[in-house]
Design an enzyme around this catalytic site. Structure first.
Site, PDB file in Angstrom:
ATOM      1  N   ASP A  30      -3.323 125.844  -8.592  1.00  0.00           N
ATOM      2  CA  ASP A  30      -3.374 124.399  -8.881  1.00  0.00           C
ATOM      3  C   ASP A  30      -4.410 123.682  -8.014  1.00  0.00           C
ATOM      4  OD1 ASP A  30      -1.130 124.958 -10.492  1.00  0.00           O
ATOM      5  OD2 ASP A  30       0.263 124.477  -8.860  1.00  0.00           O
ATOM      6  N   GLU A 204       0.163 119.506 -19.109  1.00  0.00           N
ATOM      7  CA  GLU A 204       0.479 119.163 -17.728  1.00  0.00           C
ATOM      8  C   GLU A 204      -0.818 119.073 -16.960  1.00  0.00           C
ATOM      9  OE1 GLU A 204       3.095 122.179 -16.140  1.00  0.00           O
ATOM     10  OE2 GLU A 204       1.758 123.808 -16.655  1.00  0.00           O
TER      11      GLU A 204
END
Ligand code: FUB
Length: 442
Positions: A30, A204
């Site tokens: 991420d 997302e």
């Protein structure tokens, strides 16, 4: 026990901090990359493996965040832990849910946004998002006592527009946006669902940036089996946005992907993650970087993931042919040096005459170099040629490897020295199996 293991990892991995994945001393995922004070700072999630009583087996498991920095996209410094679940007042200290973070600067302060599970159920069920503040991009960061009021979700992303208005984007099934107050700690508007994004399939990981007056909202989206990276554009940070396409196709092995896009020294880069160090468990991920290019109309060219990644490798540093730019169709393969210790890296296995790998952008500098050193294993006599610039370009060295046991460092005088930056081609001249770990020039 864990810290001893980590020290060992760091020591072993000292010369591996280049190419893709960019960090091999720990799992990283991420990635949010930011340019602060002329350097790139990387704020990733820190995947670890759950152990009995610590995290949920088979699922994401994260207890803290590290920050890394670089000025050449090749050598990364780990500045250590900046925020952890057991030192953040509002976080449930055994939730192991420190998911995708973000960091932005404003008026000389650095605001680190991170999602986690609150210890107090008055904040609602599931994830919320908190902030930690520092005077420097590497911290120390002081977490706020409470999370941001009115936010339920993951994957915070903050964008500050030219007029000074800050926006918080996050995900909870849909992608949400809200204005932030100038204190960067409170909402200035109710969160609203960003409209016109794909209706089907999980979305997302929002990451918004602006270029030439176009606002690019990028996000992972499951359009088929796993997450690909997509984007939509608009002329206002609040939208409306128009879906523009795919930045990176889905991977067959890593279910998640997660991106940030940053310009550094006139080049745009895509930071994303893959499962390089854990090909059989995709909740233990590793950050990668590849170059990203725009078309004249502002659209983004699709990025093909590479192992070579970005940055210039010094000829005197460790060149890892297993992080190749291109590879021949037959006669060569890549494997872990030690499948039980993937952080030790990879090797290239040649097993065919004329099998080759190409490794781009090696800087030989201007001072003549004399010989090459290569870490090689071969039980038969074998020969590898190192060419510059093309498969049949000048031979820099012909490495003759006598049959032997185990890994050996073979020294070979250079046939040619070419100053400056060159692509290298490593070509097998024999059919015997020969393995190479790294190569460098002196
Ligand atoms: O790292 C946990 C979750 O996986 C992130 O929050 C998502 O974006 C996905 O990458």
């Amino acid at each position: 026990m864990r810290s001893i293991a980590l020290i060992t990892l760091l020591q072993i991995a000292t010369h591996l901090a280049a190419q893709n994945p960019i960090i091999t001393s720990q799992y990283t995922a991420d990635p949010t990359a930011r340019v602060f004070n002329g350097k790139i700072y990387l704020y990733p999630s820190h995947d670890i493996l759950a152990t009995p009583g610590h995290g949920r087996p088979g699922w994401f498991c994260m207890e803290d965040y590290h920050v890394f920095s670089t000025s050449d996209l090749v050598h990364w410094s780990d500045h250590g832990v900046i925020v952890s679940q057991d030192k953040t007042p509002w976080v449930k200290p055994d939730s192991y849910s420190m998911w995708a973070p973000e960091c932005v600067d404003r008026n000389g302060k650095y605001y680190f946004y991170f999602p986690s599970t609150p210890r107090d159920s008055s904040h609602g069920r599931g994830f919320t998002i908190g902030v930690a503040i520092a005077d420097n991009p590497a911290g120390p960061f002081i977490p706020q006592d409470e999370p941001i009021k009115g936010v339920h979700g993951i994957d915070p992303n903050v964008f500050i527009d030219k007029d000074g208005q800050a926006y918080l984007y996050y995900a909870e099934g849909n992608i949400y946006v809200a204005k932030l107050k100038t204190n960067m700690l409170e909402l200035a508007s109710e969160p609203a669902i960003v409209q016109n994004l794909p209706a089907k399939g999980l979305k997302e990981g929002p990451f918004l940036f602006e270029r030439n007056g176009i606002y690019y909202l990028t996000y992972p989206h499951v359009r088929n089996r796993t997450e690909c990276l997509e984007y939509a554009t608009g002329t206002n940070p609040l939208g409306p946005f128009t879906i523009r396409g795919v930045i990176m196709d889905e991977s067959p092995t890593c279910w998640t992907n997660h991106q940030s896009i940053v310009q550094y020294n006139d080049q745009w880069y895509l930071f994303y993650h893959h499962d390089d160090l854990s090909p059989h468990f995709d909740k233990a991920r590793s950050v990668r970087i590849d170059s990203l290019f725009f078309n004249a109309d502002g659209s983004i060219q699709k990025v093909t993931p590479t192992l070579r990644g970005v940055g210039i490798t010094r000829a005197t540093g460790y060149i890892e042919p297993d992080r190749y730019s291109r590879i021949s169709n037959t006669g060569v393969s890549i494997d872990f040096l030690d499948s039980l210790r993937p952080y030790r890296g990879w090797k290239t296995i040649f097993a065919g005459d004329n099998a080759w790998v190409q490794y781009n952008s090696v800087d030989f500098g201007n001072h003549p170099l004399d010989h090459t050193l290569a870490r090689i294993s071969s039980t038969s006599d074998a020969t590898l040629e190192i060419h510059a610039d093309s498969l049949y370009g000048p031979v820099l060295a012909e490495i003759r490897i006598p049959a032997g046991e185990g890994w050996r460092i073979i020294t070979t005088p250079l046939a040619h020295f070419l100053p400056g930056i060159h692509h290298l081609f490593i070509r097998s001249k024999t059919t015997q199996a020969v393995e190479i770990d790294w190569l460098r020039f002196e």
